[in-house]
Write an enzyme that holds these catalytic residues in place. Structure first.
Site, PDB file in Angstrom:
ATOM      1  N   ASP A 251     109.757 -69.518  12.284  1.00 29.28           N
ATOM      2  CA  ASP A 251     110.815 -70.501  12.161  1.00 29.28           C
ATOM      3  C   ASP A 251     111.165 -70.971  13.578  1.00 29.28           C
ATOM      4  O   ASP A 251     110.862 -70.272  14.552  1.00 29.28           O
ATOM      5  CB  ASP A 251     112.016 -69.828  11.486  1.00 29.28           C
ATOM      6  N   ASP A 253     114.554 -72.882  14.920  1.00 25.30           N
ATOM      7  CA  ASP A 253     115.923 -72.725  15.428  1.00 25.30           C
ATOM      8  C   ASP A 253     116.487 -71.352  15.080  1.00 25.30           C
ATOM      9  O   ASP A 253     116.527 -70.961  13.923  1.00 25.30           O
ATOM     10  CB  ASP A 253     116.825 -73.812  14.844  1.00 25.30           C
ATOM     11  N   THR A 293     109.197 -75.622  10.213  1.00 22.47           N
ATOM     12  CA  THR A 293     110.623 -75.923  10.397  1.00 22.47           C
ATOM     13  C   THR A 293     111.073 -77.072   9.506  1.00 22.47           C
ATOM     14  O   THR A 293     110.349 -78.052   9.341  1.00 22.47           O
ATOM     15  CB  THR A 293     110.912 -76.215  11.897  1.00 22.47           C
ATOM     16  N   CYS A 351     110.959 -82.384  -2.318  1.00 21.72           N
ATOM     17  CA  CYS A 351     109.561 -82.246  -1.909  1.00 21.72           C
ATOM     18  C   CYS A 351     109.101 -80.809  -2.142  1.00 21.72           C
ATOM     19  O   CYS A 351     109.882 -79.945  -2.510  1.00 21.72           O
ATOM     20  CB  CYS A 351     109.428 -82.599  -0.440  1.00 21.72           C
TER      21      CYS A 351
END
Ligand SMILES: [Zn+2]
Length: 429
Positions: A251, A253, A293, A351
């Site tokens: 990941d 952040d 991300t 999505c």
């Protein structure tokens, strides 16, 4: 398929190891580099190899022989005077097919030549370069490419401080076409592909595609590099580039970078302590390092794709300064809820790639040839852990960023740990 091998290198820097031998005959695990290349090509059905010689031409001819022991036929061209990589190919053009692949005789590699050629044909480029990130982008010539992987410019090092560039390097294997080269034959006599001919082609509007590959290809032109490729070969890391490899999915952040703010300004993006060490450890152990991300800021219109790319260029640059690289970056630009001023309606969708959906991981597995059974997700939120569950891979929850305190989903990681660095150390143990 025809292969051309540029085998004229003198190997001055390898003198202490190989004496007067030309570079392509430097042994790796008891076999010359050139033989590794010939065997790789022959195993893929290549039958025609043009060997471009210069220094040590007689030794190379003698080593190759008539090719019958590999089931290939050789043609040789000896350059009259050192002409550089592009100059010697242009001089030998009469021996070359309309479309061919060029390799350098001082590289150790194992790449799928057919897939490389296929990519070249699909993109309808004039030239295609094999490209990859490396662990020293700050002293490499870098390719600046558009979103479709078409090269806009080649940026020679040194690079200015604060210039955020994608970590994408020309790996020195090309698909070339004879008609295009023929147009340069009269006016370009000597020089190298990367330094002279490709920049000239770009300036004249030719289309050069970068084929991004995670396969093994490394220059072996110094004693240190020769030792490195030999160690890689003996550890099985040369051939593994073509088989399914494990990956660590990171990941961004709160896991690799400090901020958890939704929109990160370029100035704010900083690596967390140990983030580069985590990625570097994955790189060195033969795991692919892949960033996944969510970037709903794109759908909301808070940030453009171009701005996001610069941010990721900065991330790659900071990692590169510490000898680490990401094999690929995947981001989800979507967001399911409408109602934001400036939003992009076409991206306001449900999505399959927005975490905790596993779409990015599954796409990476497909595109990069990843063995999910041996792969891990490292993240700081329950969303990352659920993403791993949904993709059927194991996960490590780190104490940085959210530290799992977001509480959005019920999902248990395989283990909890302090940081990305300790997560990767434990994964590798
Ligand atoms: Zn998405």
């Amino acid at each position: 398929m025809q292969l051309a091998i540029i085998a004229g290198g003198k190997g001055t820097r390898l003198r202490s190891r190989i004496g007067d031998l030309p570079k392509p005959l430097a042994p790796v695990a008891g076999k010359p580099l050139l033989q590794h290349q010939i065997e790789m090509a022959a195993a893929q059905g290549v039958r025609e190899i043009v060997v471009l010689t210069g220094y040590g031409a007689a030794a190379i001819r003698e080593f190759c022989g008539d090719g019958s022991r590999w089931g290939v036929s050789f043609q040789f061209h000896e350059e009259t005077t050192p002409l550089g990589t592009a100059g010697c190919v242009l001089e030998a053009l009469d021996l070359l097919a309309d479309e061919f692949i060029v390799l350098y005789g001082d590289t150790m590699l194992d790449i799928d030549l057919h897939r490389f050629l296929q990519y070249h044909r699909q993109t309808e480029a004039d030239v295609t370069l094999l490209a990859h990130p490396n662990d020293h982008p700050q002293d490499s010539d870098l390719l600046a490419v558009d979103e479709r992987g078409i090269v806009r410019t080649i940026l020679p090092y040194p690079h200015a401080e604060g210039e955020w560039l994608e970590n994408l390097v020309n790996a020195a294997a090309y698909v070339l076409t004879k008609p295009l080269l023929a147009a340069y034959r009269g006016r370009f006599r000597s020089g190298d592909f990367a330094k002279q001919l490709f920049p000239l082609m770009l300036s004249e509007g030719h289309r050069i595609a970068a084929y991004r590959s995670t396969e093994y290809i490394k220059d072996a032109g110094t004693p240190e590099r020769l030792d490195k490729v030999e160690a890689d070969f003996l550890a099985g890391r040369v051939a593994q580039g073509r088989g399914a490899r494990p990956a660590v999915f990171f990941d961004r952040d709160g896991t690799l970078t400090a901020s958890t703010a939704l929109v990160i300004g370029l100035d704010q993006l900083e690596l967390l302590p140990g983030a580069a060490a985590a990625v570097r450890a994955a790189n060195r152990a033969g795991y692919l390092a892949v960033l996944v991300t969510n970037q709903p800021v794109i759908a909301r219109g808070d940030c453009t794709v171009a701005e996001l790319r610069i941010l990721h260029n900065k991330l790659e640059t900071l990692l590169g300064r510490e000898g680490a690289y990401l094999d690929q970056i995947y981001y989800c630009p979507h967001h399911p809820h409408g109602g934001y001023p400036g939003e992009r309606p076409e991206l306001k969708i449900e999505c399959a790639c927005r975490k905790p959906q596993p779409g990015m991981i599954l796409q990476a597995a497909d595109e990069l040839g990843i063995d999910l059974a041996r792969s891990w997700m490292v993240g700081d939120s329950t969303m990352d852990i659920l993403t791993a569950h949904n993709a059927g891979i194991r996960s490590a929850l780190v104490a940085t960023g959210n530290g799992g305190a977001d509480g959005r989903y019920q999902a248990e990681p395989t283990f909890r740990t302090d940081s990305a660095a300790t997560a990767v150390a434990r994964i590798l143990s």
